[in-house]
Design an enzyme around this catalytic site. Structure first.
Site, mmCIF file in Angstrom:
data_model
loop_
_atom_site.group_PDB
_atom_site.id
_atom_site.type_symbol
_atom_site.label_atom_id
_atom_site.label_comp_id
_atom_site.label_asym_id
_atom_site.label_seq_id
_atom_site.Cartn_x
_atom_site.Cartn_y
_atom_site.Cartn_z
ATOM 1 N N SER A 120 -11.818 -0.228 -22.688
ATOM 2 C CA SER A 120 -10.775 -0.150 -23.706
ATOM 3 C C SER A 120 -10.387 -1.577 -24.068
ATOM 4 O O SER A 120 -10.514 -2.491 -23.240
ATOM 5 C CB SER A 120 -9.545 0.580 -23.158
ATOM 6 O OG SER A 120 -8.466 0.471 -24.066
ATOM 7 N N TYR A 178 -2.502 2.013 -17.016
ATOM 8 C CA TYR A 178 -3.704 2.425 -17.763
ATOM 9 C C TYR A 178 -4.552 1.193 -18.081
ATOM 10 O O TYR A 178 -5.768 1.177 -17.864
ATOM 11 C CB TYR A 178 -3.317 3.144 -19.059
ATOM 12 C CG TYR A 178 -4.517 3.426 -19.949
ATOM 13 C CD1 TYR A 178 -5.427 4.421 -19.618
ATOM 14 C CD2 TYR A 178 -4.756 2.672 -21.102
ATOM 15 C CE1 TYR A 178 -6.545 4.673 -20.423
ATOM 16 C CE2 TYR A 178 -5.866 2.917 -21.902
ATOM 17 C CZ TYR A 178 -6.757 3.908 -21.561
ATOM 18 O OH TYR A 178 -7.860 4.154 -22.335
HETATM 19 N N1 LIG Z 1 -8.202 7.450 -27.548
HETATM 20 C C1 LIG Z 1 -8.085 6.123 -27.474
HETATM 21 O O1 LIG Z 1 -7.290 5.487 -28.201
HETATM 22 C C2 LIG Z 1 -8.939 5.354 -26.495
HETATM 23 C C3 LIG Z 1 -9.028 3.964 -26.620
HETATM 24 C C4 LIG Z 1 -9.815 3.261 -25.731
HETATM 25 C C5 LIG Z 1 -10.484 3.909 -24.736
HETATM 26 N N2 LIG Z 1 -10.364 5.274 -24.619
HETATM 27 C C6 LIG Z 1 -11.115 5.922 -23.536
HETATM 28 O O2 LIG Z 1 -12.067 6.785 -24.118
HETATM 29 C C7 LIG Z 1 -12.452 7.789 -23.153
HETATM 30 C C8 LIG Z 1 -12.485 9.139 -23.837
HETATM 31 O O3 LIG Z 1 -11.173 9.462 -24.256
HETATM 32 P P1 LIG Z 1 -10.843 10.112 -25.677
HETATM 33 O O4 LIG Z 1 -10.034 9.138 -26.425
HETATM 34 O O5 LIG Z 1 -12.077 10.666 -26.293
HETATM 35 O O6 LIG Z 1 -9.830 11.268 -25.231
HETATM 36 P P2 LIG Z 1 -10.033 12.811 -24.893
HETATM 37 O O7 LIG Z 1 -10.433 13.535 -26.113
HETATM 38 O O8 LIG Z 1 -8.798 13.221 -24.182
HETATM 39 O O9 LIG Z 1 -11.276 12.841 -23.889
HETATM 40 C C9 LIG Z 1 -11.173 12.696 -22.508
HETATM 41 C C10 LIG Z 1 -12.352 13.422 -21.890
HETATM 42 O O10 LIG Z 1 -12.349 13.192 -20.464
HETATM 43 C C11 LIG Z 1 -12.494 14.451 -19.822
HETATM 44 N N3 LIG Z 1 -11.860 14.371 -18.502
HETATM 45 C C12 LIG Z 1 -10.580 14.066 -18.191
HETATM 46 N N4 LIG Z 1 -10.382 14.112 -16.863
HETATM 47 C C13 LIG Z 1 -11.583 14.448 -16.313
HETATM 48 C C14 LIG Z 1 -12.033 14.663 -14.998
HETATM 49 N N5 LIG Z 1 -11.218 14.531 -13.928
HETATM 50 N N6 LIG Z 1 -13.325 15.010 -14.805
HETATM 51 C C15 LIG Z 1 -14.167 15.143 -15.851
HETATM 52 N N7 LIG Z 1 -13.814 14.960 -17.117
HETATM 53 C C16 LIG Z 1 -12.529 14.611 -17.354
HETATM 54 C C17 LIG Z 1 -11.859 15.483 -20.747
HETATM 55 O O11 LIG Z 1 -12.423 16.765 -20.597
HETATM 56 P P3 LIG Z 1 -11.868 17.961 -19.677
HETATM 57 O O12 LIG Z 1 -10.416 18.073 -19.930
HETATM 58 O O13 LIG Z 1 -12.710 19.114 -20.146
HETATM 59 O O14 LIG Z 1 -12.201 17.565 -18.261
HETATM 60 C C18 LIG Z 1 -12.293 14.923 -22.103
HETATM 61 O O15 LIG Z 1 -13.595 15.383 -22.411
HETATM 62 C C19 LIG Z 1 -11.460 7.663 -22.003
HETATM 63 O O16 LIG Z 1 -12.075 6.925 -20.949
HETATM 64 C C20 LIG Z 1 -10.326 6.841 -22.613
HETATM 65 O O17 LIG Z 1 -9.605 6.116 -21.636
HETATM 66 C C21 LIG Z 1 -9.625 6.013 -25.485
#
Ligand SMILES: NC(=O)c1ccc[n+]([C@@H]2O[C@H](COP(=O)([O-])OP(=O)(O)OC[C@H]3O[C@@H](n4cnc5c(N)ncnc54)[C@H](OP(=O)(O)O)[C@@H]3O)[C@@H](O)[C@H]2O)c1
Length: 234
Positions: free
Chosen positions: A139, A151
């Site tokens: 991130s 975070y």
């Molecule tokens: N959104 C942002 O602004 C942003 C910015 C920078 C980085 N990120 C990073 O991008 C990545 C993806 O996030 P996103 O933004 O796409 O949000 P998201 O839609 O909430 O996706 C998170 C994913 O992680 C899975 N997950 C959560 N806990 C888990 C566990 N214990 N075991 C297995 N799977 C798990 C969730 O699926 P289930 O609930 O089905 O397990 C979901 O598929 C994350 O690492 C996040 O920190 C996000």
């Protein structure tokens, strides 16, 4: 069309699901992992069913489930060419202040740090065997100091994990890339950031596929990708 196999954790929604769709268009066979098996199965069906995409429920905080993910991948496809270690959660509660949040942080640290480390550990032998590619979701919060944010500290851990794995892989043909997105509209946005510029999950997916598309002699170490106009301080 090719038959390379690409595993994605956190594949049920957001960046992971968008990357799965784009990778499928690029001809990858997919292993889709997250806790929500129903959502994963719907995505696997959409992407061509068992010969092209398999759904495997896996909580990345549980070593037995992560080991099972690796074993099932080997069983179903017999190889793994790339893995996107992307599962992650956000707990916005600040590190300092008179609130009671440590329990809330536990799941985030386990998922973002321990989960990423054990996933990389479990999949590494398959990736080594294919001279494969490991991609981690960091991130921008793992590249700048976000005041009082645990975070952010978990994502600094991903920056370190990527560098550590790449150092350990030196001399081999395995590649390690960390993709650092800025704010992404993946459904849940903190109230104080609702009007900020945002990336779409598909924007991050293109960065992942760009890293994967390089020739074997090119290791893209990091990609930092912000929405146009996002402050460089966050
Ligand atoms: N959104 C942002 O602004 C942003 C910015 C920078 C980085 N990120 C990073 O991008 C990545 C993806 O996030 P996103 O933004 O796409 O949000 P998201 O839609 O909430 O996706 C998170 C994913 O992680 C899975 N997950 C959560 N806990 C888990 C566990 N214990 N075991 C297995 N799977 C798990 C969730 O699926 P289930 O609930 O089905 O397990 C979901 O598929 C994350 O690492 C996040 O920190 C996000």
């Amino acid at each position: 069309m090719h038959d390379l196999v690409f595993l994605i954790t956190g594949a049920s929604t957001g960046i992971g699901a968008a990357t799965a769709r784009l990778a499928s268009e690029h001809g990858y066979r997919l292993v889709l992992a997250s806790r929500d098996g129903t959502r994963l199965q719907a995505l696997a069906d959409e992407l061509g069913g068992p010969s092209r995409a398999v759904a495997i429920s896996c909580d990345v905080t549980d070593w037995q489930q992560v080991k099972n993910l690796e074993e099932r991948t080997a069983e179903v496809f017999g190889r793994l060419d790339a893995a996107f270690v992307n599962a992650g959660v956000v707990s916005g509660a600040p590190l300092l202040g008179d609130h009671d949040t440590p329990q809330e942080w536990r799941q985030m640290v386990l998922t973002n740090v321990y989960g990423a480390a054990i996933t990389a550990h479990a999949l590494w032998p398959l990736l080594q065997a294919s001279q494969g590619h490991l991609i981690l979701t960091g991130s921008v919060a793992g590249r700048v100091t976000v005041p009082g944010s645990l975070y952010s500290a978990t994502k600094w851990a991903i920056t370190g994990l990527g560098q550590s794995l790449r150092s350990a892989a030196a001399g081999s043909n395995a590649r390690v890339t960390v993709v650092h997105p800025g704010l992404v509209d993946a459904g849940t946005i903190a109230p104080d950031r609702r009007t900020d510029p945002k990336l779409a999950p598909e924007d991050v997916a293109r960065a992942v596929l760009f890293a994967l598309a390089q020739p074997p002699t090119v290791d893209i170490n990091e990609i930092v990708i912000r929405p146009t106009g996002q402050s460089p301080a966050r």
